[in-house]
Design an enzyme around this catalytic site. Structure first.
Site, PDB file in Angstrom:
ATOM      1  N   GLU A  82       0.831  -1.201   0.000  1.00 17.26           N
ATOM      2  CA  GLU A  82       0.000   0.000   0.000  1.00 17.26           C
ATOM      3  C   GLU A  82       0.869   1.255   0.000  1.00 17.26           C
ATOM      4  O   GLU A  82       1.776   1.382   0.810  1.00 17.26           O
ATOM      5  CB  GLU A  82      -0.887   0.019   1.252  1.00 17.26           C
ATOM      6  CG  GLU A  82      -1.680  -1.268   1.446  1.00 17.26           C
ATOM      7  CD  GLU A  82      -2.671  -1.180   2.593  1.00 17.26           C
ATOM      8  OE1 GLU A  82      -3.038  -0.059   2.995  1.00 17.26           O
ATOM      9  OE2 GLU A  82      -3.082  -2.244   3.080  1.00 17.26           O
ATOM     10  N   ILE A  85       0.734   8.425  -1.026  1.00 25.43           N
ATOM     11  CA  ILE A  85       1.453   9.456  -1.764  1.00 25.43           C
ATOM     12  C   ILE A  85       1.349  10.768  -0.983  1.00 25.43           C
ATOM     13  O   ILE A  85       0.251  11.152  -0.535  1.00 25.43           O
ATOM     14  CB  ILE A  85       0.875   9.616  -3.182  1.00 25.43           C
ATOM     15  CG1 ILE A  85       0.933   8.263  -3.911  1.00 25.43           C
ATOM     16  CG2 ILE A  85       1.643  10.677  -3.964  1.00 25.43           C
ATOM     17  CD1 ILE A  85       0.264   8.248  -5.260  1.00 25.43           C
ATOM     18  N   LYS A 110       4.526  -2.728  13.147  1.00 26.81           N
ATOM     19  CA  LYS A 110       4.354  -2.696  14.599  1.00 26.81           C
ATOM     20  C   LYS A 110       2.882  -2.735  14.939  1.00 26.81           C
ATOM     21  O   LYS A 110       2.046  -2.310  14.144  1.00 26.81           O
ATOM     22  CB  LYS A 110       4.936  -1.382  15.169  1.00 26.81           C
ATOM     23  CG  LYS A 110       6.320  -1.522  15.758  1.00 26.81           C
ATOM     24  CD  LYS A 110       6.745  -0.223  16.426  1.00 26.81           C
ATOM     25  CE  LYS A 110       7.264   0.811  15.448  1.00 26.81           C
ATOM     26  NZ  LYS A 110       7.808   2.019  16.029  1.00 26.81           N
TER      27      LYS A 110
HETATM   28  P1  ADP Z   1      -8.823   1.310   0.128  1.00 25.67           P
HETATM   29  O1  ADP Z   1      -9.114   0.444   1.306  1.00 25.67           O
HETATM   30  O2  ADP Z   1      -9.786   1.085  -1.021  1.00 25.67           O
HETATM   31  O3  ADP Z   1      -7.381   1.209  -0.309  1.00 25.67           O
HETATM   32  P2  ADP Z   1      -8.154   3.896   1.310  1.00 25.67           P
HETATM   33  O4  ADP Z   1      -8.903   4.541   2.418  1.00 25.67           O
HETATM   34  O5  ADP Z   1      -6.806   3.299   1.651  1.00 25.67           O
HETATM   35  O6  ADP Z   1      -9.104   2.819   0.635  1.00 25.67           O
HETATM   36  O7  ADP Z   1      -7.991   4.980   0.149  1.00 25.67           O
HETATM   37  C1  ADP Z   1      -7.179   4.660  -0.958  1.00 25.67           C
HETATM   38  C2  ADP Z   1      -7.592   5.384  -2.234  1.00 25.67           C
HETATM   39  O8  ADP Z   1      -7.595   6.802  -2.018  1.00 25.67           O
HETATM   40  C3  ADP Z   1      -6.579   5.143  -3.332  1.00 25.67           C
HETATM   41  O9  ADP Z   1      -6.859   3.947  -4.050  1.00 25.67           O
HETATM   42  C4  ADP Z   1      -6.743   6.393  -4.212  1.00 25.67           C
HETATM   43  O10 ADP Z   1      -7.716   6.178  -5.200  1.00 25.67           O
HETATM   44  C5  ADP Z   1      -7.222   7.456  -3.225  1.00 25.67           C
HETATM   45  N1  ADP Z   1      -6.200   8.453  -2.838  1.00 25.67           N
HETATM   46  C6  ADP Z   1      -6.429   9.806  -2.789  1.00 25.67           C
HETATM   47  N2  ADP Z   1      -5.346  10.476  -2.389  1.00 25.67           N
HETATM   48  C7  ADP Z   1      -4.378   9.550  -2.158  1.00 25.67           C
HETATM   49  C8  ADP Z   1      -3.009   9.656  -1.719  1.00 25.67           C
HETATM   50  N3  ADP Z   1      -2.439  10.849  -1.424  1.00 25.67           N
HETATM   51  N4  ADP Z   1      -2.292   8.501  -1.606  1.00 25.67           N
HETATM   52  C9  ADP Z   1      -2.871   7.303  -1.891  1.00 25.67           C
HETATM   53  N5  ADP Z   1      -4.150   7.146  -2.301  1.00 25.67           N
HETATM   54  C10 ADP Z   1      -4.919   8.253  -2.436  1.00 25.67           C
HETATM   55 MG    MG Z   2      -5.731   1.394   1.053  1.00 25.51          MG
END
Ligand code: ADP
Ligand code: MG
Length: 158
Positions: A82, A85, A110
């Protein structure tokens, strides 16, 4: 040292839905790679938190922190990868191609006693990534050709 053996590690793949662990609600969304991409990683790569560069589609290259952990969907026998960014996006980018280069290792996985402790550890990770990625040797990788050939399926070892 074991964690560094495979670095820098170049990887590209589609962003898929994760487990809905609520990362976004914590302000730290993580873009998940598909199981197929995760399987292509070296099987002995250490779990934990890493830093590097990331790019969505043909977009700009940004700093990132990455976690390689155990995938709860598969009873923790498979890994998940995961990427958070370090940039504010206007929209989600599920289904887009994420390119990353993993450069350095921050710490092992952790367990935390509280949500506050988890969030503060992640903020420390982001701070460390920010600092390390400003080093000239790391800035060089930001300019790597890898980020400018989106058609290529280039991954380390392929
Ligand atoms: P999931 O469980 O589906 O991975 P998250 O809550 O981890 O959900 O959110 C991930 C999604 O958020 C990514 O797939 C992407 O589409 C979006 N996203 C928006 N901004 C960011 C960022 N700065 N870094 C990573 N993902 C981001
Ligand atoms: Mg995620």
């Amino acid at each position: 040292a074991a964690a560094m053996r495979h670095l820098p590690y170049f990887c590209r793949g589609e962003v898929v839905r994760g487990f809905g662990r609520g990362s976004k609600e914590l302000g730290i969304p993580t873009a998940n790679f598909s199981e197929q991409v995760v399987e292509s990683f070296p099987s002995d790569i250490s779990t934990g938190i890493y830093y590097g560069w990331a790019c969505v589609g043909n977009g700009e290259v940004h700093k990132m922190v990455l976690s390689i952990g155990w995938n709860p969907y598969y009873k923790n026998v498979k890994k998940s990868v995961e990427t958070h960014i370090i940039h504010t996006f206007k929209e989600d980018f599920y289904g887009e191609i994420l390119s990353i280069v993993i450069i350095g290792y921050i710490r092992p996985e952790k367990n935390f006693d509280s949500l506050d402790a988890l969030i503060s550890a992640i903020q420390d990770d982001i701070e460390e990534a920010n600092r390390k990625l400003d080093l000239p040797e790391h800035l060089k990788l930001k300019e790597d050709n890898f980020f400018h050939m989106p058609e290529s399926k280039l991954v380390n070892g392929h």
